[in-house]
Write an enzyme that holds these catalytic residues in place. Structure first.
Site, PDB file in Angstrom:
ATOM      1  N   ASP A   1       0.826  -1.207   0.000  1.00 19.68           N
ATOM      2  CA  ASP A   1       0.000   0.000   0.000  1.00 19.68           C
ATOM      3  C   ASP A   1       0.860   1.256   0.000  1.00 19.68           C
ATOM      4  O   ASP A   1       2.047   1.223   0.330  1.00 19.68           O
ATOM      5  CB  ASP A   1      -1.025  -0.001   1.140  1.00 19.68           C
ATOM      6  CG  ASP A   1      -0.373   0.083   2.503  1.00 19.68           C
ATOM      7  OD1 ASP A   1       0.861  -0.059   2.570  1.00 19.68           O
ATOM      8  OD2 ASP A   1      -1.105   0.281   3.486  1.00 19.68           O
TER       9      ASP A   1
ATOM     10  N   ASP B   1      -7.203  18.280 -59.519  1.00 22.96           N
ATOM     11  CA  ASP B   1      -8.053  19.432 -59.217  1.00 22.96           C
ATOM     12  C   ASP B   1      -8.264  20.344 -60.432  1.00 22.96           C
ATOM     13  O   ASP B   1      -7.336  20.570 -61.208  1.00 22.96           O
ATOM     14  CB  ASP B   1      -7.329  20.218 -58.100  1.00 22.96           C
ATOM     15  CG  ASP B   1      -8.233  21.217 -57.433  1.00 22.96           C
ATOM     16  OD1 ASP B   1      -9.378  21.366 -57.863  1.00 22.96           O
ATOM     17  OD2 ASP B   1      -7.764  21.854 -56.453  1.00 22.96           O
TER      18      ASP B   1
ATOM     19  N   ASP C   1      -9.489  13.917 -51.744  1.00 24.72           N
ATOM     20  CA  ASP C   1      -8.640  14.877 -51.042  1.00 24.72           C
ATOM     21  C   ASP C   1      -9.396  15.545 -49.890  1.00 24.72           C
ATOM     22  O   ASP C   1     -10.628  15.479 -49.808  1.00 24.72           O
ATOM     23  CB  ASP C   1      -8.173  15.939 -52.048  1.00 24.72           C
ATOM     24  CG  ASP C   1      -6.769  16.451 -51.741  1.00 24.72           C
ATOM     25  OD1 ASP C   1      -6.366  16.388 -50.559  1.00 24.72           O
ATOM     26  OD2 ASP C   1      -6.093  16.909 -52.669  1.00 24.72           O
TER      27      ASP C   1
ATOM     28  N   ASP D   1       2.647  15.618 -49.980  1.00 25.04           N
ATOM     29  CA  ASP D   1       2.821  16.479 -51.154  1.00 25.04           C
ATOM     30  C   ASP D   1       4.301  16.697 -51.438  1.00 25.04           C
ATOM     31  O   ASP D   1       4.655  17.283 -52.458  1.00 25.04           O
ATOM     32  CB  ASP D   1       2.144  17.837 -50.925  1.00 25.04           C
ATOM     33  CG  ASP D   1       0.648  17.763 -51.213  1.00 25.04           C
ATOM     34  OD1 ASP D   1       0.216  16.801 -51.872  1.00 25.04           O
ATOM     35  OD2 ASP D   1      -0.087  18.667 -50.769  1.00 25.04           O
TER      36      ASP D   1
HETATM   37  C1  GLA Z   1      -3.688  18.643 -52.378  1.00 29.08           C
HETATM   38  C2  GLA Z   1      -3.074  17.339 -52.840  1.00 29.08           C
HETATM   39  C3  GLA Z   1      -2.335  17.579 -54.140  1.00 29.08           C
HETATM   40  C4  GLA Z   1      -3.292  18.130 -55.165  1.00 29.08           C
HETATM   41  C5  GLA Z   1      -3.936  19.411 -54.663  1.00 29.08           C
HETATM   42  C6  GLA Z   1      -5.017  19.883 -55.594  1.00 29.08           C
HETATM   43  O1  GLA Z   1      -2.714  19.546 -51.960  1.00 29.08           O
HETATM   44  O2  GLA Z   1      -2.267  16.788 -51.891  1.00 29.08           O
HETATM   45  O3  GLA Z   1      -1.745  16.380 -54.606  1.00 29.08           O
HETATM   46  O4  GLA Z   1      -4.278  17.160 -55.447  1.00 29.08           O
HETATM   47  O5  GLA Z   1      -4.508  19.216 -53.383  1.00 29.08           O
HETATM   48  O6  GLA Z   1      -5.631  21.051 -55.176  1.00 29.08           O
END
Ligand code: GLA
Length: 729
Positions: A53, A366, A476, A546
């Site tokens: 304890d 994008d 994304d 990225d």
């Molecule tokens: C993010 C992703 C990228 C690309 C951009 C597009 O940053 O990681 O690879 O697709 O968006 O806007």
């Protein structure tokens, strides 16, 4: 694999292939943790629960001071009734108290494992998995706390989750509910975890435990770039191949917390689960709530041993995609080649040039929808921008005719203020009424807790997928959640929004996969901002970062490999100078590093000189030659330090141990940096077999594992790499 309970000792034991997990019911019904580690033989280790304890350690009525909860290793500790440590659960009652107890009521041991409603969860055929459910009662309310443990016949991983069943006569509020707790009788561990930021995700950190609270968390509504929802506690002497290591990994993609506390008695408690800062849940009488699932794992064979377990488990029992055992198409993504500035003919030209080099899929990133020519508009308007892309079905058909697949980018969870969607549904944005909103990359976040938002997104995305032969999508998520408030929920439920958001994301995935089961989805969040095991239940691969600079990628990918298999890591060769680091390295080095994931290109293939075109052809051939081994083999990090040093090496060994591929890289050279002979010892081979090294002699596994191979001559200069392919008869 065996779960057992002794009526005599009241001890539970869970035996996996190589580990034992033991706990017992104490005199007051409290669940005491006894042991977790390498397999042991004896059925009665209840003596571990006996304690000396300690002052200022209260004990429940009816128990002795040695039985104080404050000095015990507990299985699942609750708030306010005698354990002063950081606790795992708190249930707030109508009388205002959050004091919660957890007293044994009953348990079941069954074959199989049920899915978790609305949440990712590990799975296995019924015969291959056993589940223990221990039901505890919160005596202050009558609510049930159900602890679930599943073990699998081919793994040492244990899957855990917690369910609250409101058996009380009133509404209760869950204020904290961790998915798993692990108590240790020692604090002689190092904590290893993955830390990062945008473009520098998941660098592995190793730090000794200190007395007090430590840990990390996300309050971003997603798992985030900054930390990853997993933690390892390693014995001080643990290396890649040796030493005891424990892992905890959460199957969840929202705000989470890893809380580790080392106390004044040098004991440690580690917990993982939803972050309470952005969570509470109102549970009506009779209702249930499930925590996300956590995996816990133990290896006596160091970090690589633990990683191999995690990789195999995620592949076999978490990732559902039919793509998981399939070589993924080599893709080229137009993002870094064009950004928003493209037309259908530019995209077609990219595809045409790529197809001549052996690339197999064009991914349109994008900018193809709404009026999107920059990052300030059109998210939410998931209809084709005909001015840029023409007829999408026609473009896809033309690309298919080149023998190439087609993939498309979406960012489903977001909305731009400049969009048709915002004009019609401003109330679909997460925001606090009357307050200012925060923007991120000019955009706002949709309230995924609303069923009609999920319905809209499903119809919009499915509509596009039905309109053309789209075989891949990149999903994304380019900002985190702020002002987490839903105009669709009453005040007392606002604490639920962050979790309901994640459930909405999962539901959208589920519905899309239901209609398009073969769709290959790559997760992404500004690179690797949502790289977690929850996501992997829906998608077999996630864009790692990225940052495609191959030097940076070494530590990103080796850090990621702490828990996640090579086949889940999106890795591409991009143009030099690199767009993130402005550094130039050789095409070969970029290719050798990207080979360690799903492979592809992120550059303008219409503008390459002959030499680079030839490099692509060679890399494509190499991918086809090695991807089965990389995808299905056992991965080992050869060098220590998770890629932080100047030299890093890793390998994959086939299941039959007849083949291995070793990658060795040097990031930066310096005079006399290593001894004149630099040897890499190759783990995981068969000692007795003789391996031929392509272009370099033949040695027994014992030689390669113990003495190693001399790589000094191959690693001269900056950003250089070498591959060694080992084959035995
Ligand atoms: C993010 C992703 C990228 C690309 C951009 C597009 O940053 O990681 O690879 O697709 O968006 O806007």
């Amino acid at each position: 694999m065996q779960i057992s309970f002794s009526r005599k000792t009241k001890m539970f034991r869970l035996d996996t292939q190589n580990s034992t997990y033991a706990m017992m019911i104490g005199h007051g019904g409290e669940l005491r943790h006894l042991y977790y580690g390498a397999s042991i033989a004896d059925d009665d280790i209840t003596a571990f629960a006996h304690r000396r304890d300690r002052a200022f350690s209260p004990y429940p009525e009816g128990l002795t001071s040695e039985e104080s909860l404050n000095i015990a290793c507990l299985e699942y500790s609750t708030f306010g009734n005698g354990d002063f440590h950081n606790t795992a659960a708190a249930l707030r009652k109508q009388n205002g108290t959050a004091v919660t107890s957890a007293v044994y009521k009953t348990h079941t041991i069954t074959k199989g494992k049920a899915p978790l409603p609305g949440l990712p969860a590990s799975f296995a055929p019924e015969k291959q998995v056993q589940t223990l459910e221990i039901t505890l009662t919160d005596t202050f309310s009558g609510a049930l706390i159900v602890l679930r443990y599943s073990i699998f016949d081919d793994s040492d991983v244990i899957a855990r989750s917690v369910k609250i069943v409101n058996k009380s006569k009133e509404t209760i509020r869950i204020e904290k509910l961790m998915s798993a707790q692990l108590d240790f009788d020692s604090m002689q561990y190092d904590m290893v975890y993955l830390q990062g930021k945008w473009a520098r995700e998941r660098h592995a950190m190793r730090t000794p435990l200190q007395p007090g609270m430590q840990g990390f968390r996300s309050a971003r509504g997603s798992s985030g770039h900054q930390y990853n929802p997993g933690v390892v506690l390693a014995s001080k002497n643990a290396t890649e191949q040796q030493g005891e290591v424990y892992g905890m990994l959460l199957l969840y993609s929202g705000s989470y917390a890893v809380e580790v506390e080392a106390d004044e008695y040098e004991s440690t408690r580690a917990m993982i689960g939803i972050n309470r800062e952005t969570f509470s849940w109102t549970l009506e009488k009779g209702a249930e709530f499930n925590s996300p699932e956590a995996l816990i794992m133990f290896s006596a064979n160091g970090f690589s041993g633990l990683s191999a377990q995690s990789h195999a488990f995620l592949t076999d029992h978490v990732i559902r995609s039919p793509w998981k055992h399939v070589k993924r198409p080599i893709l080229v993504n137009n993002w870094e080649a064009t950004y928003f500035d493209f037309t259908d003919s530019k995209i077609y030209d990219l595809a045409k040039s790529a197809s001549k080099l052996g690339i197999e899929m064009l991914v349109l990133d994008d900018g193809w929808f709404g009026e999107r020519n920059g990052d300030n508009s059109s998210l939410g308007d998931w209809f084709v921008n005909k001015k840029k892309v023409g007829d999408l079905g026609r473009l896809v058909a033309r690309i298919n005719k080149l023998g190439m697949k087609f993939g498309l980018w979406f960012e489903p969870e977001m909305i731009s203020e400049i969009s048709e969607l915002y004009k019609t549904h401003p109330e679909w944005v997460l925001s606090v009424p009357g307050g200012k909103r925060s923007l991120g990359r000019n955009q706002m976040v949709l309230d995924m807790s609303r069923g009609e938002v999920v319905d809209y997104l499903f119809e919009a995305i499915a509509g596009i997928l039905r309109s053309a032969n789209i075989e891949y999508i990149k999903w994304d998520m380019n900002r985190n959640l702020t002002e987490i408030h839903s105009s669709a929920l009453p005040p007392e439920q606002q604490g639920e929004v962050a979790h309901r958001y994640v459930l909405g994301v999962y539901e959208l995935h589920e519905r899309l996969l239901n209609e398009f089961p073969n769709l290959l989805i790559e997760g992404c969040s500004g690179g690797g901002g949502r790289f977690d095991a929850g996501m992997l239940y829906y998608v077999p691969q996630i864009w790692c970062s990225d940052d495609t600079d191959a030097i940076e990628r070494v530590s990103i990918q080796l850090g990621t490999s702490l828990f996640y298999p090579s086949a889940t890591m999106g890795a591409h060769v991009s143009v030099c100078p690199n767009h993130q680091t402005h550094r130039s390295v050789s095409f070969q080095f970029r290719g050798d590093v990207a080979l360690a994931g799903t492979f592809g290109y992120e550059l303008d293939v219409t503008r390459l000189d002959k030499e680079d075109q030839q490099m692509i052809r060679e890399q494509v051939a190499r991918y086809h030659k090695y991807n089965d081994l990389i995808r299905e083999g056992t991965f080992h990090r050869i060098t220590e330090g998770f890629g932080h040093g100047d030299i890093a090496a890793w390998c994959w060994v086939s299941a039959d141990r007849k083949e291995a591929l070793v990658t060795a890289v040097r990031k930066f050279d310096s005079p006399c940096a290593q001894s004149p002979v630099f040897r890499l010892r190759i783990p995981g081979l068969d000692a007795a077999r003789k391996y031929t090294i392509e272009n370099g002699g033949a040695f027994h596994g014992s030689t390669l594992m113990n003495a190693g191979i001399n790589v000094s001559n191959d690693l001269r200069g900056n950003a250089v790499s070498a591959l060694y392919h080992l084959k035995a008869k």
